[in-house]
Design an enzyme around this catalytic site. Structure first.
Site, mmCIF file in Angstrom:
data_model
loop_
_atom_site.group_PDB
_atom_site.id
_atom_site.type_symbol
_atom_site.label_atom_id
_atom_site.label_comp_id
_atom_site.label_asym_id
_atom_site.label_seq_id
_atom_site.Cartn_x
_atom_site.Cartn_y
_atom_site.Cartn_z
ATOM 1 N N ARG A 180 -13.707 -8.600 1.914
ATOM 2 C CA ARG A 180 -12.273 -8.371 1.668
ATOM 3 C C ARG A 180 -11.475 -9.613 2.079
ATOM 4 O O ARG A 180 -10.509 -9.996 1.417
ATOM 5 C CB ARG A 180 -11.790 -7.150 2.467
ATOM 6 C CG ARG A 180 -12.387 -5.820 2.024
ATOM 7 C CD ARG A 180 -11.938 -5.427 0.648
ATOM 8 N NE ARG A 180 -10.485 -5.355 0.575
ATOM 9 C CZ ARG A 180 -9.740 -4.343 1.041
ATOM 10 N NH1 ARG A 180 -10.329 -3.287 1.587
ATOM 11 N NH2 ARG A 180 -8.425 -4.355 0.941
ATOM 12 N N CYS A 201 -16.536 1.792 0.539
ATOM 13 C CA CYS A 201 -15.423 0.886 0.853
ATOM 14 C C CYS A 201 -14.952 1.029 2.292
ATOM 15 O O CYS A 201 -14.283 0.144 2.811
ATOM 16 C CB CYS A 201 -14.272 1.131 -0.120
ATOM 17 S SG CYS A 201 -13.696 2.833 -0.107
ATOM 18 N N HIS A 221 -7.501 0.151 -6.516
ATOM 19 C CA HIS A 221 -7.711 -0.611 -5.276
ATOM 20 C C HIS A 221 -8.393 -1.931 -5.663
ATOM 21 O O HIS A 221 -9.545 -2.172 -5.328
ATOM 22 C CB HIS A 221 -8.572 0.204 -4.302
ATOM 23 C CG HIS A 221 -8.508 -0.270 -2.880
ATOM 24 N ND1 HIS A 221 -7.689 -1.315 -2.462
ATOM 25 C CD2 HIS A 221 -9.172 0.152 -1.763
ATOM 26 C CE1 HIS A 221 -7.853 -1.487 -1.157
ATOM 27 N NE2 HIS A 221 -8.744 -0.616 -0.711
ATOM 28 N N ASP A 253 -17.106 7.155 -1.699
ATOM 29 C CA ASP A 253 -15.822 6.936 -1.013
ATOM 30 C C ASP A 253 -15.471 8.221 -0.254
ATOM 31 O O ASP A 253 -16.073 9.283 -0.481
ATOM 32 C CB ASP A 253 -14.749 6.570 -2.054
ATOM 33 C CG ASP A 253 -13.397 6.223 -1.426
ATOM 34 O OD1 ASP A 253 -13.318 6.001 -0.205
ATOM 35 O OD2 ASP A 253 -12.401 6.178 -2.186
ATOM 36 N N GLN A 269 -10.301 -4.314 -3.172
ATOM 37 C CA GLN A 269 -11.575 -3.728 -2.761
ATOM 38 C C GLN A 269 -12.651 -3.974 -3.819
ATOM 39 O O GLN A 269 -13.758 -4.437 -3.530
ATOM 40 C CB GLN A 269 -11.389 -2.215 -2.561
ATOM 41 C CG GLN A 269 -12.650 -1.487 -2.149
ATOM 42 C CD GLN A 269 -13.061 -1.859 -0.735
ATOM 43 O OE1 GLN A 269 -12.267 -1.768 0.182
ATOM 44 N NE2 GLN A 269 -14.301 -2.286 -0.540
ATOM 45 N N ARG A 301 0.883 -1.178 0.000
ATOM 46 C CA ARG A 301 0.000 0.000 0.000
ATOM 47 C C ARG A 301 0.908 1.212 0.000
ATOM 48 O O ARG A 301 1.583 1.490 1.005
ATOM 49 C CB ARG A 301 -0.914 -0.019 1.227
ATOM 50 C CG ARG A 301 -1.676 1.267 1.406
ATOM 51 C CD ARG A 301 -2.761 1.173 2.457
ATOM 52 N NE ARG A 301 -3.935 0.496 1.954
ATOM 53 C CZ ARG A 301 -5.155 0.598 2.468
ATOM 54 N NH1 ARG A 301 -5.365 1.350 3.525
ATOM 55 N NH2 ARG A 301 -6.174 -0.056 1.945
HETATM 56 N N1 CP Z 1 -11.349 -0.159 2.456
HETATM 57 C C1 CP Z 1 -10.073 -0.221 2.882
HETATM 58 O O1 CP Z 1 -9.130 -0.540 2.141
HETATM 59 O O2 CP Z 1 -9.936 0.039 4.203
HETATM 60 P P1 CP Z 1 -8.573 0.243 5.021
HETATM 61 O O3 CP Z 1 -7.998 1.538 4.578
HETATM 62 O O4 CP Z 1 -9.007 0.246 6.462
HETATM 63 O O5 CP Z 1 -7.661 -0.896 4.723
HETATM 64 N N1 NVA Z 2 -9.908 6.596 -1.587
HETATM 65 C C1 NVA Z 2 -9.597 6.116 -0.262
HETATM 66 C C2 NVA Z 2 -9.814 4.649 -0.152
HETATM 67 C C3 NVA Z 2 -9.608 4.080 1.220
HETATM 68 C C4 NVA Z 2 -9.752 2.618 1.278
HETATM 69 C C5 NVA Z 2 -8.172 6.495 0.086
HETATM 70 O O1 NVA Z 2 -7.308 6.480 -0.805
HETATM 71 O O2 NVA Z 2 -7.920 6.802 1.228
#
Ligand code: CP
Ligand code: NVA
Length: 310
Positions: free
Chosen positions: A295, A267, A128, A226, A131, A101
């Site tokens: 997930r 999400c 993502h 989101d 997700q 990430r």
């Molecule tokens: N939806 C999602 O990826 O959540 P987190 O940021 O908590 O991993």
């Molecule tokens: N768009 C959001 C998604 C989180 C899972 C972010 O990047 O923080």
């Protein structure tokens, strides 16, 4: 063959369906698979925070008989004290799957370029995929099929989750309205629009960006939003963003415009009073916790697929 999952369109439509079906099987019968990745290790690089992704990957790997390592790169030398290529090559000597990430899409591409094991994107600024595959599993469970329907997205469209939603709707031949403010910084990047338009040519999908929330909700089977404050967005932008996105907040009146059996998705993490009102996310049409649970199942299926276990 070595495969990676950096964005959802790295899998074909058939492969997405195969992975979703495997996730449904894993969910029904987890014990059957409890030693399938025995002795294997998943390395998870995290440059941004996480609740769902970290816990579900770690739990999922353990349920498959393997082991997961959480490695925070917030204060580590990744890409600074040594090349990403060295990191990827070294990690490949120890582990069977690398997940990351990161803030910048180029970093995950570099990891994938030099890794000798599969690389999974756990969220960057471009995609993502875990997700979105989990979301499509959830939609399949709720609607009993993934045949053509309309999904409407509301809010920040210069956004990783939006991009993969656009890609998968294009791949599955769906209609999708992306409702966002009419400014480039909150709209999808041209490179994504181009990819989506290419994918749509093959499937007849209609994915469009519009700037009217009520019109976007019309005929919709899935309403999706989101965060307005994605990870890494500076706090001082909050008021300005709130003002820009408020016309795209998902409210009970938006939900009423959609189909009677519409479902609400986010999400997560979510802020009540921001991208949706509390009565929507806590109401009967919300499926956000099923989405979150899936997930776990989808990531188990993704790891098995990339390790060529089915
Ligand atoms: N939806 C999602 O990826 O959540 P987190 O940021 O908590 O991993
Ligand atoms: N768009 C959001 C998604 C989180 C899972 C972010 O990047 O923080």
């Amino acid at each position: 063959m070595l495969r990676h999952l950096l964005k959802v369109s790295d899998f074909s439509k058939n492969e997405c369906e195969k992975v979703i079906n495997k996730a449904i099987e894993l969910k029904k019968n987890p014990k059957k698979f409890n030693s399938i990745l025995e002795g294997e290790t998943l390395l998870m690089f995290f440059e941004k925070p996480s609740l769902r992704t970290r816990i579900s990957f770690e739990t999922g790997m353990q349920q498959l008989g393997g082991h997961a390592i959480f490695y925070s790169i917030k204060d580590s030398p990744l890409g600074k004290k040594e090349n990403l290529s060295d990191t990827a090559k070294v990690a490949s000597r120890f582990v069977n799957i690398i997940a990351a990430r990161v803030f910048k899409r180029q970093d995950i591409r570099d990891l994938a370029k030099y890794a000798e094991v599969p690389v999974i994107n756990m969220l960057d600024d471009f995609a993502h995929p875990c997700q979105i595959l989990g979301d499509f599993q959830t939609i399949k469970e709720k609607k009993n099929s993934l045949t053509t329907m309309k999904l409407s997205y509301f809010g920040d469209a210069h956004n990783n989750v939006t991009y993969d939603l656009m890609r998968i709707c294009a791949m599955f031949g769906w209609r999708m309205d992306v409702a966002c403010p009419d400014v480039p910084e909150y709209s999808p990047e041209q490179i994504v629009l181009d990819e989506v338009s290419d994918l749509s040519k093959e499937t007849g999908a209609e994915v469009q960006v519009i700037h009217n929330a009520t019109n976007a909700a019309q005929d919709s089977s899935v309403i999706y939003t989101d965060s307005w404050m994605s990870y890494g967005i500076p706090q001082e932008q909050e008021e300005e963003r709130k003002k820009a996105f408020m016309p795209f907040q998902v409210t009970p009146s938006i939900m009423k415009v959609a189909k009677p059996d519409v479902v609400f998705m986010n999400c997560l993490p979510a802020m009540r009073g921001y991208e949706q009102t509390a009565d929507v996310i806590d109401g009967p049409q919300s499926i956000v916790f099923d989405q979150a649970e899936n997930r776990l199942h989808i990531q188990k299926a993704i790891m098995l697929f990339l390790r060529e276990k089915f």
